[in-house]
Design a protein around this motif. Structure first.
Motif, PDB file in Angstrom:
ATOM      1  N   SER A   1       0.800  -1.326  -0.051  1.00 38.11           N
ATOM      2  CA  SER A   1       0.017   0.057   0.138  1.00 38.11           C
ATOM      3  C   SER A   1       1.032   1.213   0.032  1.00 38.11           C
ATOM      4  O   SER A   1       0.561   2.410  -0.521  1.00 38.11           O
ATOM      5  CB  SER A   1      -0.789   0.007   1.342  1.00 38.11           C
ATOM      6  OG  SER A   1      -1.716  -0.977   1.251  1.00 38.11           O
TER       7      SER A   1
ATOM      8  N   HIS B   1       0.752  -1.412  -6.932  1.00 45.40           N
ATOM      9  CA  HIS B   1      -0.271  -1.238  -5.828  1.00 45.40           C
ATOM     10  C   HIS B   1      -1.617  -1.563  -6.361  1.00 45.40           C
ATOM     11  O   HIS B   1      -2.051  -0.188  -7.014  1.00 45.40           O
ATOM     12  CB  HIS B   1       0.134   0.057  -5.075  1.00 45.40           C
ATOM     13  CG  HIS B   1      -0.900   0.589  -4.423  1.00 45.40           C
ATOM     14  ND1 HIS B   1      -1.389   1.842  -3.896  1.00 45.40           N
ATOM     15  CD2 HIS B   1      -1.557  -0.186  -3.247  1.00 45.40           C
ATOM     16  CE1 HIS B   1      -2.307   1.793  -3.211  1.00 45.40           C
ATOM     17  NE2 HIS B   1      -2.511   0.643  -2.573  1.00 45.40           N
ATOM     18  N   PRO B   2      -2.455  -2.166  -5.758  1.00 46.34           N
ATOM     19  CA  PRO B   2      -4.008  -2.017  -6.371  1.00 46.34           C
ATOM     20  C   PRO B   2      -4.591  -1.276  -5.348  1.00 46.34           C
ATOM     21  O   PRO B   2      -4.416  -0.813  -4.378  1.00 46.34           O
ATOM     22  CB  PRO B   2      -4.284  -3.667  -6.287  1.00 46.34           C
ATOM     23  CG  PRO B   2      -3.619  -4.261  -5.121  1.00 46.34           C
ATOM     24  CD  PRO B   2      -2.277  -3.363  -5.075  1.00 46.34           C
ATOM     25  N   VAL B   3      -6.030  -1.200  -5.968  1.00 40.39           N
ATOM     26  CA  VAL B   3      -6.950  -0.618  -5.168  1.00 40.39           C
ATOM     27  C   VAL B   3      -7.942  -1.567  -4.533  1.00 40.39           C
ATOM     28  O   VAL B   3      -8.476  -2.499  -5.570  1.00 40.39           O
ATOM     29  CB  VAL B   3      -7.653   0.701  -5.939  1.00 40.39           C
ATOM     30  CG1 VAL B   3      -8.646   1.088  -4.766  1.00 40.39           C
ATOM     31  CG2 VAL B   3      -6.614   1.481  -6.159  1.00 40.39           C
ATOM     32  N   ASN B   4      -8.287  -1.541  -3.399  1.00 40.21           N
ATOM     33  CA  ASN B   4      -9.416  -2.743  -2.855  1.00 40.21           C
ATOM     34  C   ASN B   4     -10.642  -2.328  -3.295  1.00 40.21           C
ATOM     35  O   ASN B   4     -11.230  -1.210  -3.187  1.00 40.21           O
ATOM     36  CB  ASN B   4      -9.326  -2.921  -1.434  1.00 40.21           C
ATOM     37  CG  ASN B   4      -9.965  -3.777  -0.965  1.00 40.21           C
ATOM     38  OD1 ASN B   4     -10.250  -5.100  -1.611  1.00 40.21           O
ATOM     39  ND2 ASN B   4     -11.061  -3.613   0.082  1.00 40.21           N
TER      40      ASN B   4
ATOM     41  N   GLN C   1      -5.596   9.926  -0.689  1.00 39.15           N
ATOM     42  CA  GLN C   1      -6.446   9.200   0.095  1.00 39.15           C
ATOM     43  C   GLN C   1      -6.627   9.793   1.676  1.00 39.15           C
ATOM     44  O   GLN C   1      -7.519  10.095   2.323  1.00 39.15           O
ATOM     45  CB  GLN C   1      -6.588   7.834   0.203  1.00 39.15           C
ATOM     46  CG  GLN C   1      -7.573   7.290   0.973  1.00 39.15           C
ATOM     47  CD  GLN C   1      -7.687   5.613   0.785  1.00 39.15           C
ATOM     48  OE1 GLN C   1      -9.051   5.111   0.503  1.00 39.15           O
ATOM     49  NE2 GLN C   1      -7.163   4.986   0.500  1.00 39.15           N
ATOM     50  N   TYR C   2      -5.414   9.773   2.144  1.00 40.29           N
ATOM     51  CA  TYR C   2      -5.010  10.142   3.479  1.00 40.29           C
ATOM     52  C   TYR C   2      -5.283  11.569   3.617  1.00 40.29           C
ATOM     53  O   TYR C   2      -5.656  12.051   4.750  1.00 40.29           O
ATOM     54  CB  TYR C   2      -3.558   9.738   3.756  1.00 40.29           C
ATOM     55  CG  TYR C   2      -3.417   8.252   3.811  1.00 40.29           C
ATOM     56  CD1 TYR C   2      -4.464   7.340   3.696  1.00 40.29           C
ATOM     57  CD2 TYR C   2      -1.927   7.755   3.827  1.00 40.29           C
ATOM     58  CE1 TYR C   2      -4.318   5.762   3.606  1.00 40.29           C
ATOM     59  CE2 TYR C   2      -1.847   6.182   3.687  1.00 40.29           C
ATOM     60  CZ  TYR C   2      -2.809   5.415   3.779  1.00 40.29           C
ATOM     61  OH  TYR C   2      -2.770   4.109   3.721  1.00 40.29           O
TER      62      TYR C   2
ATOM     63  N   LEU D   1      -2.036   7.499  -4.704  1.00 42.70           N
ATOM     64  CA  LEU D   1      -3.280   7.075  -4.073  1.00 42.70           C
ATOM     65  C   LEU D   1      -3.430   7.337  -2.722  1.00 42.70           C
ATOM     66  O   LEU D   1      -4.402   8.222  -2.285  1.00 42.70           O
ATOM     67  CB  LEU D   1      -3.748   5.877  -4.559  1.00 42.70           C
ATOM     68  CG  LEU D   1      -5.203   5.321  -4.280  1.00 42.70           C
ATOM     69  CD1 LEU D   1      -5.943   4.651  -5.589  1.00 42.70           C
ATOM     70  CD2 LEU D   1      -5.422   4.679  -3.189  1.00 42.70           C
ATOM     71  N   ASN D   2      -2.369   6.973  -1.890  1.00 44.79           N
ATOM     72  CA  ASN D   2      -2.688   6.957  -0.617  1.00 44.79           C
ATOM     73  C   ASN D   2      -2.427   8.345  -0.032  1.00 44.79           C
ATOM     74  O   ASN D   2      -2.776   8.567   1.087  1.00 44.79           O
ATOM     75  CB  ASN D   2      -2.001   5.636   0.165  1.00 44.79           C
ATOM     76  CG  ASN D   2      -2.913   4.502   0.238  1.00 44.79           C
ATOM     77  OD1 ASN D   2      -4.206   4.582   0.231  1.00 44.79           O
ATOM     78  ND2 ASN D   2      -2.315   3.444   0.129  1.00 44.79           N
TER      79      ASN D   2
HETATM   80  O1  LIG Z   1      -7.722   1.830  -0.166  1.00 46.50           O
HETATM   81  C1  LIG Z   1      -7.145   1.013  -0.840  1.00 46.50           C
HETATM   82  O2  LIG Z   1      -7.774   0.110  -1.294  1.00 46.50           O
HETATM   83  C2  LIG Z   1      -5.739   0.932  -1.173  1.00 46.50           C
HETATM   84  O3  LIG Z   1      -5.241   2.479  -1.068  1.00 46.50           O
HETATM   85  C3  LIG Z   1      -4.924   0.469  -0.014  1.00 46.50           C
HETATM   86  O4  LIG Z   1      -3.682   0.514  -0.402  1.00 46.50           O
HETATM   87  C4  LIG Z   1      -5.072   0.187   1.477  1.00 46.50           C
HETATM   88  O5  LIG Z   1      -6.390  -0.378   1.536  1.00 46.50           O
HETATM   89  C5  LIG Z   1      -5.058   1.566   2.297  1.00 46.50           C
HETATM   90  O6  LIG Z   1      -6.157   2.277   2.046  1.00 46.50           O
HETATM   91  C6  LIG Z   1      -4.842   1.015   3.603  1.00 46.50           C
HETATM   92  O7  LIG Z   1      -4.314   2.038   4.433  1.00 46.50           O
END
Ligand SMILES: O=C(O)[C@@H](O)C(=O)[C@H](O)[C@@H](O)CO
Ligand SMILES: NC(=O)C1=CN([C@@H]2O[C@H](COP(=O)(O)OP(=O)(O)OC[C@H]3O[C@@H](n4cnc5c(N)ncnc54)[C@H](O)[C@@H]3O)[C@@H](O)[C@H]2O)C=CC1
Length: 405
Positions: free
Chosen positions: A211, A232-235, A286-287, A282-283
């Motif tokens: 991640s 790095h995938p997205v869930n 997102q963060y 992405l993170n």
């Molecule tokens: O949100 C996601 O799917 C991805 O960005 C991830 O890497 C993880 O779930 C991440 O959000 C965990 O902090």
């Protein structure tokens, strides 16, 4: 080696695909020929980046046929990434090893199998592999039943491509790509990559699903560092196509190009980070959003439920089709116009942003309680809500493919 377990009745959690859907259930296809003797079919070099916003769809037509494949191969030759194709007449794209059969590993396995790749699933816990094979069968049969299975092969054909391994070397043998999917722990991943480094040949791609762990820390000191990168995938990856490709400073350009081509081939939407950064792109985005969401709730500005609506009924609708920069561009008479109009306001607001939250204590309790009112945190309710989420994501992906770009 074990293969998918006995059939289990599908549970149609997804809404049935409308009859006019462009991608109805896959018709039964002949199973791809076994890989070439080298066991490594090649994925052509990256095609031109897909047109803006046109995320690649479920895999359509694969193998080395067609003009676009010839163009891609010519590009591969010029890039020096061309390697022996699978034997003439076979379009089998080769083998992939998925190391770690948890939430993300299972989704990767489905994606690679949807594109005709042989997938070997390995896990330190054998029970995780057998559970994965059972849950993959259930999910893929359900997807086929509701018309959302990706690729040209039917569910049984795709399932026959997925097998479990109890030995890491066996899993990696003959693979053109290894996708690591173990827990987000730097030492654990480094230990695993050290094992892979001893097994790998000079061609296989060694990719981490991390991640936000830096490649320079993940792959430091490996003999095969040029073959390593983060993808790095997205869930959940099966339903959200974005994949961030993050290179180590010594990652070979061909490694990134080949991974890019592979991700496009399995229907994902890869982006290239030009250098590593903590949290990747992405993170970090997102963060930033999560941090301000937390502060707004912590400071009593808005309730958790309404905060989420700001995204799901507001920003999220636009961001499903256009990103933040294009949003600016369209919200005025172009980007420069937007900056003229709104930059002072943006800078004033941004200066009011508070410190990094602790994500604990009373606010965590408050948000948790609010989330549980909507989705109780027992396994059954969480699974049902994830199924609902995935059904929505599949319908959105279908809509995006139907809309002109
Ligand atoms: O949100 C996601 O799917 C991805 O960005 C991830 O890497 C993880 O779930 C991440 O959000 C965990 O902090
Ligand atoms: N869950 C998410 O939302 C996302 C997770 N990721 C990343 O994907 C990776 C995997 O995450 P999840 O699938 O959620 O974890 P998970 O906990 O669901 O699965 C991890 C699996 O790895 C296995 N494992 C542990 N040590 C191992 C080893 N040495 N060798 C082989 N297998 C081993 C475990 O038994 C488990 O089955 C992490 O790096 C995570 O950050 C990336 C994007 C989204």
């Amino acid at each position: 080696m074990v293969s998918a377990a006995a059939p289990t009745p599908p549970s149609p959690e997804l809404p049935a695909r409308p009859a006019h859907s462009p991608a109805g259930p896959a018709a039964p296809q002949p199973r791809p020929e076994p890989c070439a003797p080298a066991g490594r079919g090649e994925v052509e070099a990256p095609p031109a980046p897909h047109p803006r916003g046109q995320a690649p769809g479920p895999c359509r037509g694969r193998g080395a046929g067609g003009a676009s494949a010839r163009v891609a191969r010519a590009a591969a030759v010029s890039l020096g990434t061309a390697r022996p194709m699978a034997s003439p007449g076979s379009s089998a794209p080769g083998g992939v090893a998925v190391v770690g059969s948890g939430l993300i590993g299972r989704s990767w396995a489905m994606l690679f199998a949807s594109a005709g790749f042989r997938v070997k699933l390995f896990d330190i816990e054998p029970r995780q592999v057998t559970d994965a094979l059972v849950s993959l069968r259930k999910e893929m049969k359900m997807l086929e039943l509701s018309g959302y299975l990706k690729g040209e092969l039917g569910a049984e054909e795709q399932l026959s491509l997925i097998s479990g391994c109890s030995d890491l070397r066996e899993a990696v043998e003959g693979a053109l790509h290894v996708q690591e999917c173990v827990p987000e722990n730097l030492e654990l991943k480094r230990k695993l990559f050290a094992q892979l480094d001893k097994i790998a040949d000079d061609h296989v791609i060694l990719s981490s699903s991390s991640s936000c762990l830096l490649p320079s820390k993940l792959f430091a000191g490996l003999a095969h560092v040029k073959q390593c990168l983060v993808a790095h995938p997205v869930n959940p990856p099966y339903y959200v196509p974005l994949v961030e490709l993050v290179p180590h400073p010594e990652t070979a350009p061909a490694t990134v190009d080949r991974t890019y081509a592979l991700m496009r081939r399995v229907g994902q939407s890869p982006v290239r980070l030009l250098r590593e950064i903590d949290g990747f792109a992405l993170n970090r985005l997102q963060y930033a959003v999560i941090a301000e969401a937390w502060r707004l709730v912590e400071e009593g500005v808005v309730s958790p439920g309404d905060l989420d609506l700001v995204m799901s009924d507001g920003l999220g609708l636009r961001y499903a089709f256009i990103g933040p920069l294009e949003t600016m561009h369209l919200n005025a008479e172009g980007m420069l116009s937007y900056c003229d109009r709104y930059s002072e306001g943006m800078k004033r607001v941004l200066k009011t942003f508070g410190p990094v939250p602790e994500f604990s204590g009373a606010t965590a309790e408050k948000v948790h309680q609010a989330m549980c009112v909507k989705v109780p945190d027992d396994a059954e309710h969480l699974a049902a809500r994830r199924a609902w989420r995935d059904g929505c994501l599949m319908r959105l992906a279908q809509l995006k493919h139907q809309l002109p770009q």
